[in-house]
Design a protein around this motif. Sequence first.
Motif, PDB file in Angstrom:
ATOM      1  N   GLU A   1      -0.239  -0.016  -3.850  1.00  0.00           N
ATOM      2  CA  GLU A   1      -0.324  -1.343  -3.235  1.00  0.00           C
ATOM      3  C   GLU A   1      -1.638  -1.540  -2.477  1.00  0.00           C
ATOM      4  O   GLU A   1      -2.097  -2.667  -2.314  1.00  0.00           O
ATOM      5  CB  GLU A   1       0.879  -1.638  -2.338  1.00  0.00           C
ATOM      6  CG  GLU A   1       1.124  -0.651  -1.240  1.00  0.00           C
ATOM      7  CD  GLU A   1       2.043   0.509  -1.610  1.00  0.00           C
ATOM      8  OE1 GLU A   1       2.517   1.166  -0.668  1.00  0.00           O
ATOM      9  OE2 GLU A   1       2.277   0.765  -2.789  1.00  0.00           O
ATOM     10  N   GLU A   2      -2.266  -0.472  -2.028  1.00  0.00           N
ATOM     11  CA  GLU A   2      -3.562  -0.603  -1.365  1.00  0.00           C
ATOM     12  C   GLU A   2      -4.636  -1.015  -2.373  1.00  0.00           C
ATOM     13  O   GLU A   2      -5.511  -1.819  -2.062  1.00  0.00           O
ATOM     14  CB  GLU A   2      -3.945   0.703  -0.679  1.00  0.00           C
ATOM     15  CG  GLU A   2      -3.055   1.010   0.518  1.00  0.00           C
ATOM     16  CD  GLU A   2      -3.341   2.353   1.139  1.00  0.00           C
ATOM     17  OE1 GLU A   2      -3.695   2.356   2.332  1.00  0.00           O
ATOM     18  OE2 GLU A   2      -3.231   3.375   0.452  1.00  0.00           O
TER      19      GLU A   2
ATOM     20  N   ASN B   1      -4.067  -4.629  -3.258  1.00  0.00           N
ATOM     21  CA  ASN B   1      -4.586  -5.556  -2.243  1.00  0.00           C
ATOM     22  C   ASN B   1      -6.037  -5.922  -2.531  1.00  0.00           C
ATOM     23  O   ASN B   1      -6.433  -7.079  -2.385  1.00  0.00           O
ATOM     24  CB  ASN B   1      -4.475  -4.948  -0.844  1.00  0.00           C
ATOM     25  CG  ASN B   1      -3.063  -4.889  -0.348  1.00  0.00           C
ATOM     26  OD1 ASN B   1      -2.201  -5.623  -0.811  1.00  0.00           O
ATOM     27  ND2 ASN B   1      -2.810  -4.004   0.599  1.00  0.00           N
TER      28      ASN B   1
END
Length: 41
Positions: free
Chosen positions: A8-9, A12
């Motif tokens: 998810e990083e 982003n």
Amino acid sequence: MKRLLRPEEIANLVTYLCSEQSSGTTGAALRVEGGIINTIA
């Protein structure tokens, strides 16, 4: 940080790059590696 990033990083950053907010970002090499890699070969 010296750690592996969570998916998810990375997502982003992809979300940012696909958004209108990144319209001023041009010709950049963005390293998304959490400090694991010390050099670019």
